[in-house]
Design a protein around this motif. Structure first.
Motif, PDB file in Angstrom:
ATOM      1  N   CYS A 127      -0.548 -11.763   1.994  1.00  0.00           N
ATOM      2  CA  CYS A 127      -1.965 -11.762   1.630  1.00  0.00           C
ATOM      3  C   CYS A 127      -2.189 -11.613   0.135  1.00  0.00           C
ATOM      4  O   CYS A 127      -1.278 -11.289  -0.629  1.00  0.00           O
ATOM      5  N   GLU A 128      -3.422 -11.817  -0.242  1.00  0.00           N
ATOM      6  CA  GLU A 128      -3.853 -11.743  -1.631  1.00  0.00           C
ATOM      7  C   GLU A 128      -3.666 -10.347  -2.217  1.00  0.00           C
ATOM      8  O   GLU A 128      -3.297 -10.194  -3.384  1.00  0.00           O
ATOM      9  N   GLU A 129      -3.897  -9.311  -1.431  1.00  0.00           N
ATOM     10  CA  GLU A 129      -3.851  -7.936  -1.914  1.00  0.00           C
ATOM     11  C   GLU A 129      -2.481  -7.296  -1.782  1.00  0.00           C
ATOM     12  O   GLU A 129      -2.364  -6.070  -1.852  1.00  0.00           O
ATOM     13  N   GLY A 130      -1.420  -8.083  -1.588  1.00  0.00           N
ATOM     14  CA  GLY A 130      -0.068  -7.556  -1.545  1.00  0.00           C
ATOM     15  C   GLY A 130       0.373  -7.013  -0.208  1.00  0.00           C
ATOM     16  O   GLY A 130       1.394  -6.312  -0.130  1.00  0.00           O
ATOM     17  N   LEU A 148       3.093  -3.941   6.541  1.00  0.00           N
ATOM     18  CA  LEU A 148       4.146  -3.346   5.735  1.00  0.00           C
ATOM     19  C   LEU A 148       3.539  -2.734   4.468  1.00  0.00           C
ATOM     20  O   LEU A 148       2.366  -2.946   4.163  1.00  0.00           O
ATOM     21  N   ASP A 149       4.339  -1.970   3.759  1.00  0.00           N
ATOM     22  CA  ASP A 149       3.846  -1.284   2.575  1.00  0.00           C
ATOM     23  C   ASP A 149       3.190  -2.268   1.602  1.00  0.00           C
ATOM     24  O   ASP A 149       3.739  -3.338   1.317  1.00  0.00           O
ATOM     25  N   LYS A 150       2.051  -1.858   1.079  1.00  0.00           N
ATOM     26  CA  LYS A 150       1.311  -2.715   0.154  1.00  0.00           C
ATOM     27  C   LYS A 150       2.041  -2.805  -1.176  1.00  0.00           C
ATOM     28  O   LYS A 150       2.479  -1.799  -1.730  1.00  0.00           O
ATOM     29  N   PRO A 162      17.408 -14.201   9.615  1.00  0.00           N
ATOM     30  CA  PRO A 162      17.606 -14.768  10.964  1.00  0.00           C
ATOM     31  C   PRO A 162      17.610 -13.727  12.081  1.00  0.00           C
ATOM     32  O   PRO A 162      17.111 -13.998  13.173  1.00  0.00           O
ATOM     33  N   ALA A 163      18.134 -12.540  11.808  1.00  0.00           N
ATOM     34  CA  ALA A 163      18.149 -11.492  12.836  1.00  0.00           C
ATOM     35  C   ALA A 163      16.788 -10.845  13.016  1.00  0.00           C
ATOM     36  O   ALA A 163      16.549 -10.144  14.016  1.00  0.00           O
ATOM     37  N   GLY A 164      15.901 -11.016  12.072  1.00  0.00           N
ATOM     38  CA  GLY A 164      14.557 -10.470  12.188  1.00  0.00           C
ATOM     39  C   GLY A 164      14.394  -9.051  11.704  1.00  0.00           C
ATOM     40  O   GLY A 164      13.347  -8.434  11.949  1.00  0.00           O
ATOM     41  N   ASP A 165      15.394  -8.475  10.997  1.00  0.00           N
ATOM     42  CA  ASP A 165      15.312  -7.092  10.524  1.00  0.00           C
ATOM     43  C   ASP A 165      14.624  -6.976   9.170  1.00  0.00           C
ATOM     44  O   ASP A 165      14.076  -5.916   8.842  1.00  0.00           O
ATOM     45  N   TYR A 166      14.661  -8.029   8.360  1.00  0.00           N
ATOM     46  CA  TYR A 166      14.120  -7.976   7.019  1.00  0.00           C
ATOM     47  C   TYR A 166      13.247  -9.209   6.754  1.00  0.00           C
ATOM     48  O   TYR A 166      13.412 -10.259   7.384  1.00  0.00           O
ATOM     49  N   ILE A 167      12.352  -9.035   5.791  1.00  0.00           N
ATOM     50  CA  ILE A 167      11.522 -10.126   5.300  1.00  0.00           C
ATOM     51  C   ILE A 167      11.624 -10.139   3.782  1.00  0.00           C
ATOM     52  O   ILE A 167      11.419  -9.106   3.126  1.00  0.00           O
ATOM     53  N   MET A 168      11.962 -11.273   3.221  1.00  0.00           N
ATOM     54  CA  MET A 168      11.955 -11.451   1.770  1.00  0.00           C
ATOM     55  C   MET A 168      10.588 -11.990   1.362  1.00  0.00           C
ATOM     56  O   MET A 168      10.090 -12.967   1.941  1.00  0.00           O
ATOM     57  N   VAL A 169       9.993 -11.339   0.372  1.00  0.00           N
ATOM     58  CA  VAL A 169       8.634 -11.666  -0.043  1.00  0.00           C
ATOM     59  C   VAL A 169       8.638 -12.035  -1.515  1.00  0.00           C
ATOM     60  O   VAL A 169       9.188 -11.294  -2.349  1.00  0.00           O
ATOM     61  N   GLY A 170       8.027 -13.188  -1.860  1.00  0.00           N
ATOM     62  CA  GLY A 170       7.900 -13.613  -3.245  1.00  0.00           C
ATOM     63  C   GLY A 170       6.469 -13.497  -3.718  1.00  0.00           C
ATOM     64  O   GLY A 170       5.543 -13.932  -3.022  1.00  0.00           O
ATOM     65  N   GLY A 184       8.860  -0.637   7.234  1.00  0.00           N
ATOM     66  CA  GLY A 184       7.780  -1.151   6.406  1.00  0.00           C
ATOM     67  C   GLY A 184       7.967  -0.927   4.928  1.00  0.00           C
ATOM     68  O   GLY A 184       7.083  -1.265   4.140  1.00  0.00           O
ATOM     69  N   HIS A 185       9.118  -0.365   4.522  1.00  0.00           N
ATOM     70  CA  HIS A 185       9.349  -0.043   3.123  1.00  0.00           C
ATOM     71  C   HIS A 185      10.085  -1.176   2.413  1.00  0.00           C
ATOM     72  O   HIS A 185      10.794  -1.980   3.033  1.00  0.00           O
ATOM     73  N   CYS A 186       9.951  -1.190   1.100  1.00  0.00           N
ATOM     74  CA  CYS A 186      10.682  -2.119   0.247  1.00  0.00           C
ATOM     75  C   CYS A 186      12.046  -1.511  -0.070  1.00  0.00           C
ATOM     76  O   CYS A 186      12.118  -0.418  -0.658  1.00  0.00           O
ATOM     77  N   THR A 187      13.122  -2.187   0.297  1.00  0.00           N
ATOM     78  CA  THR A 187      14.473  -1.659   0.102  1.00  0.00           C
ATOM     79  C   THR A 187      15.216  -2.343  -1.039  1.00  0.00           C
ATOM     80  O   THR A 187      16.282  -1.867  -1.431  1.00  0.00           O
TER      81      THR A 187
END
Length: 719
Positions: A127-130, A148-150, A162-170, A184-187
């Motif tokens: 989303c727009e607001e992070g 997830l954490d803003k 592929p396993a569904g445990d993490y999401i990479m966000v750009g 929900g944290h950034c690791t």
């Protein structure tokens, strides 16, 4: 044998400003053999393209857009289609009713990216607001599970592990983040290069099976990162501007990249262990920015963008000659209609119906295609419902805005077409379908929610809304029955095909007959609505095509099913009636073959094929087929590139088609006598006004290109 074709006057209409829209998103469905393709455009409309042979695509249906929203991303999950845009709404679409099945409002503002996990149980939205929203799609509903954490800044892209445990966000802050789905944290945080302290935009991300993340950014870089440590493994600078889109084949051996620099670059993995990637080739298939790409398995790549056309290319044979280009004006003939008796041409834009009066042959004083401007066309007086104190020449219509010209302009001998009436629909909804009666006195239009019926007074040039009903339609058409009454056929959304009688006995105006008749369809067909039909000119028969592309022939008098037509392998099928000889003519685009169903004999035959010399593979799917008025067995088949005159045998003699799906050898199909009219610009619509003249609506591509934003400036030698 050579047969002469009729000589006709042609009205080349080039002043209708129907402009195609930019492609914003492309997505293939998960079906392996014949995947469907979803295309979103800048007017928020969504097109669903299907294939009958796994190679050539045709427009199956179109979801009309809205003026108050946008569609930035499309994704499939099985047979379910989801969309998101800058309005902050996430929709799941019902592809039968063409309406949202589920709608969820984003708490994080505009949605820039959307992607399901590999298990097809969760849908992530950036989303727009992070914020990253997680939506449960395992059931039939669209449920917001958690956020997830803003993060700081706008989120432009995301990719699932592929396993569904993490999401990479750009994001738009030069940063790629690794988000843990459970906590929900950034690791992990990865910072990319910046240009003179300007933040770099991460336009797209792909997650490979070997724990490698591929990023495309605004500096033109394609970079490969280690998901575990966040280290840069490889960086390629292959574009001169932003890389907007990445596409990865199913076997993860090939990656395609494209962006503002319109070339498409193909990368190939040369080492399995180290995962090194090299550029194998590049190709320019577009003239402007490439905003979206998608891959169907490891077979086809589709690309599209600002130039409004999308191109499907084989992954293995990645060159221009093997690509299939789908023109921007594909299948837009439904936007046009003619009232032959009054020589009226109607054009349906997204929010308005526009009417032109075509001149008589004797009144033609200017070259064909001339545009009436300045003193050649008087200005129209505009009227609106909300405007007080309207003059006598203005019209007030409930729920619509109407512009009316001076009555003295309603003259066919003026030499130039005259735009005498506009009907503008207020509100955000776009027009789905429309129709005009043969005498031009009745007009019907439908959005996705309602239907309106108008009466046009030729003397006073007034338009009056006579009926408003909650009856949206895929398609509609007027015809006259044997008793001389005006009838309206409606391919409704949810209520089947209705035949409505229009009474003119009421002095206050017209009214719809509430005792509407419906075509009697069998139970197995009731759940598959009719999306297209063709009515014979004598008003006796109607041929229907349902959403499964099955064709039936009905009697309009009794509404009874006469026969089910054999299913033809190639799609789409274009229909036309030859009422004089009681034949239904069908033209199959992929097979380039013409068929005829003889109604009296109840026989289905192959009339023959049309042989195109020099570029058979470049033939577009036909936009329409018409029977030339005053000519026996002469049809005009047209697509966006050419107009073809076809003369069939008098008795439509041909090879019998005994069974559905029967295949024949090519030597068993003879060629029909035909003539191709060449050197035409993009053809939008063709109609017969009389036995001596045609109207051909064209849109020169040079005029369309002027509306595009400028392309990337390239350095030229010796400049």
């Amino acid at each position: 044998t050579c047969t002469t074709f009729p000589i006709m006057d042609v009205h080349k209409v080039r002043f209708i400003e129907h402009d195609p829209k930019t492609i914003d998103s492309l997505a293939f469905s998960d079906i392996a053999e014949r995947p469907r393709l979803a295309v979103s455009r800048s007017d928020s409309s969504i097109e669903i393209w299907a294939t009958s042979d796994g190679e050539h695509y045709y427009k199956d249906r179109r979801i009309p857009g809205r003026s108050d929203t946008s569609v930035e991303k499309l994704v499939w999950s099985g047979s379910r289609l989801f969309s998101a845009g800058l309005s902050g709404h996430i929709h799941e679409w019902n592809l039968v009713t063409l309406r949202p099945k589920e709608t969820l409002n984003s708490p994080g503002g505009a949605v820039w990216c959307l992607r399901p996990n590999a298990q097809r149980t969760l849908l992530a939205a950036g989303c727009e607001e992070g914020m990253v929203l997680l939506l449960d799609i395992s059931g039939d509903n669209l449920v917001h599970v958690r956020s997830l954490d803003k993060q700081e800044g706008r989120l432009l892209s995301l990719a699932w592990q592929p396993a569904g445990d993490y999401i990479m966000v750009g994001g738009a802050d030069s940063t790629i983040r690794k988000m843990n789905v459970k906590t929900g944290h950034c690791t992990l945080r990865i910072t990319v290069n910046e240009f003179y302290h300007r933040q770099t935009l991460i336009w797209d991300l792909k997650f490979l099976g070997n724990q490698t993340v591929v990023s495309a950014d605004s500096l033109g870089n394609i970079q490969f990162w280690s998901c575990k440590h966040g280290t840069l493994k490889q960086s390629l600078l292959l574009h001169k501007a932003d890389v907007l889109s990445l596409a990865v084949t199913e076997d993860e051996r090939t990656i395609f990249a494209a962006g503002v620099d319109p070339k498409i670059v193909r990368l190939h993995r040369v080492r399995e262990k180290s995962g090194a990637w090299v550029k194998t080739d590049e190709n320019v298939k577009h003239t402007h920015d490439v905003k979206a790409m998608a891959v169907a398995g490891s077979r086809f790549l589709v690309s599209g963008g600002v130039d409004t056309e999308f191109v499907i290319s084989p992954v293995k044979d990645f060159d221009y000659q093997s690509s299939i280009q789908y023109p921007a004006f594909f299948d837009c003939s439904r936007r046009f209609s003619v009232a032959a008796a009054t020589r009226t041409l109607m054009f349906q834009s997204n929010t308005a119906l526009k009417f032109w009066k075509m001149p008589l042959k004797d009144g033609l004083k200017s070259p064909a295609g001339a545009t009436p401007t300045g003193s050649e066309e008087k200005k129209k007086a505009s009227a609106s419902v909300d405007q007080p104190g309207q003059s006598d020449s203005e019209v007030s219509v409930t729920g619509s805005e109407v512009s009316v010209s001076d009555s003295s302009l309603f003259d066919t001998g003026g030499g130039l077409p005259v735009n005498f009436l506009d009907i503008n629909v207020k509100g955000p909804l776009h027009i789905l379908s429309s129709a005009i009666s043969r005498d031009g006195s009745l007009v019907a239009l439908s959005t996705i929610e309602k239907l309106w019926l108008y009466k046009i007074d030729a003397k006073d040039l007034r338009a009056r809304c006579l009926k408003e009903d909650d009856l949206p339609c895929y398609k509609m058409a007027f015809y006259g029955d044997a008793r001389g009454e005006t009838m309206l056929v409606l391919a409704t959304i949810g209520r089947g095909v209705e035949i409505v009688s229009i009474s003119t006995k009421i002095t206050a105006g017209l009214s719809l007959d509430h005792d509407a008749r419906r075509l009697e369809r069998k139970k197995e067909s009731s759940g598959h609505p009719v999306i297209d039909f063709e009515v014979s000119s004598d008003g006796w028969y109607i041929a229907t095509v349902d959403i499964r592309k099955r064709m039936c022939l009905y009697s309009l008098e009794s509404c009874q099913l006469l026969t089910k037509l054999p299913r033809i392998e190639g799609q789409p099928i274009t229909l036309a009636f030859d009422a004089a000889s009681l034949n239904l003519i069908l033209f199959s685009a992929p097979e380039k073959e013409m068929f005829a169903y003889r109604i009296p004999e109840e026989s289905f035959v192959s009339v023959g094929s049309v042989e195109f010399k020099g570029g058979t593979k470049k033939l577009c799917h036909p936009s329409g087929m018409i029977l030339l008025a005053g000519e026996e067995n002469v049809f005009a088949v047209y697509d966006t590139r050419r107009l073809i005159l076809v003369r069939c045998q008098g008795n439509y003699a041909g090879t019998p088609r005994m069974s559905i799906g029967e295949k024949r050898k090519s030597e068993e199909v003879h060629h029909i006598n035909h003539q191709t009219v060449r050197s035409l610009p993009l053809i939008l619509f063709v109609a017969s006004l009389s036995s001596s003249d045609l109207v051909v609506v064209e849109r020169p591509w040079t005029e369309v290109v002027k509306l595009f934003p400028p392309t990337l400036v390239k350095d030229k030698y010796m400049t």
